[in-house]
Design a protein around this motif. Sequence first.
Motif, short mmCIF file in Angstrom:
data_model
loop_
_atom_site.label_atom_id
_atom_site.label_comp_id
_atom_site.label_asym_id
_atom_site.label_seq_id
_atom_site.Cartn_x
_atom_site.Cartn_y
_atom_site.Cartn_z
N GLY A 130 0.84 -1.18 0.00
CA GLY A 130 0.00 0.00 0.00
C GLY A 130 0.88 1.23 0.00
N CYS A 131 0.26 2.39 0.11
CA CYS A 131 0.95 3.67 0.09
C CYS A 131 0.73 4.35 1.44
N ALA A 132 1.80 4.87 2.02
CA ALA A 132 1.67 5.51 3.33
C ALA A 132 2.76 6.56 3.53
N CYS A 133 2.47 7.53 4.38
CA CYS A 133 3.47 8.49 4.86
C CYS A 133 3.89 8.00 6.24
N LEU A 134 5.19 7.93 6.45
CA LEU A 134 5.72 7.46 7.72
C LEU A 134 6.71 8.46 8.28
N ARG A 135 6.68 8.64 9.58
CA ARG A 135 7.74 9.34 10.30
C ARG A 135 8.51 8.25 11.01
N VAL A 136 9.82 8.14 10.74
CA VAL A 136 10.58 6.98 11.20
C VAL A 136 11.92 7.36 11.79
N VAL A 137 12.52 6.38 12.46
CA VAL A 137 13.92 6.42 12.86
C VAL A 137 14.60 5.37 11.99
N ALA A 138 15.70 5.76 11.35
CA ALA A 138 16.38 4.84 10.45
C ALA A 138 17.87 4.78 10.79
N PRO A 174 -3.99 7.13 -0.44
CA PRO A 174 -4.50 6.46 -1.64
C PRO A 174 -3.33 5.94 -2.49
N LEU A 175 -3.52 4.80 -3.13
CA LEU A 175 -2.48 4.24 -3.99
C LEU A 175 -2.02 5.24 -5.04
N ALA A 176 -2.94 6.07 -5.54
CA ALA A 176 -2.60 7.05 -6.57
C ALA A 176 -1.50 8.01 -6.11
N ALA A 177 -1.43 8.30 -4.82
CA ALA A 177 -0.41 9.22 -4.31
C ALA A 177 0.99 8.68 -4.57
N CYS A 178 1.20 7.40 -4.37
CA CYS A 178 2.52 6.80 -4.62
C CYS A 178 2.72 6.52 -6.10
N ARG A 179 1.68 6.14 -6.78
CA ARG A 179 1.80 5.87 -8.22
C ARG A 179 2.16 7.12 -9.00
N GLN A 180 1.78 8.30 -8.50
CA GLN A 180 2.09 9.55 -9.19
C GLN A 180 3.46 10.12 -8.81
N ASP A 181 4.09 9.55 -7.81
CA ASP A 181 5.42 10.00 -7.37
C ASP A 181 6.46 9.36 -8.28
N ARG A 182 7.15 10.17 -9.09
CA ARG A 182 8.10 9.64 -10.06
C ARG A 182 9.32 8.99 -9.40
N HIS A 183 9.52 9.21 -8.10
CA HIS A 183 10.65 8.60 -7.39
C HIS A 183 10.35 7.18 -6.91
N LEU A 184 9.09 6.79 -6.99
CA LEU A 184 8.70 5.48 -6.47
C LEU A 184 8.32 4.55 -7.61
N ARG A 185 8.56 3.27 -7.40
CA ARG A 185 8.11 2.26 -8.35
C ARG A 185 7.22 1.27 -7.59
N GLU A 186 6.12 0.90 -8.21
CA GLU A 186 5.22 -0.06 -7.58
C GLU A 186 5.87 -1.45 -7.63
#
Length: 92
Positions: free
Chosen positions: A50-58, A75-87
């Motif tokens: 799925g698509c999510a915004c996370l605040r993390v410690v890495a 929504p899945l569309a949010a990540c699908r429209q981000d050119r830096h991400l690949r499904e």
Amino acid sequence: MTEPDTGECPAERPPWPLDRGQPGGAQADGDWPSFTEAQWVRTHGVYGHGCACLRVVADARTQRVTHILSATAKPLAACRQDRHLREPSRPE
């Protein structure tokens, strides 16, 4: 990553692996986002993505997320429209 009020999720690159954990594998601590059926792509049984915004410690050395501080499903569309991400590809 931050959790802005605009509904967008600006990503710091590169995206690092985040794993719910496999037997004997690494797992990020913290609460995962809750996805609706429309926000989740099933690839095998209940598994998928799925698509999510996370605040993390890495850990920059291992490039692994170690703790999830907050998580919001998007929504899945949010990540699908981000050119830096690949499904992720679906297994055959």
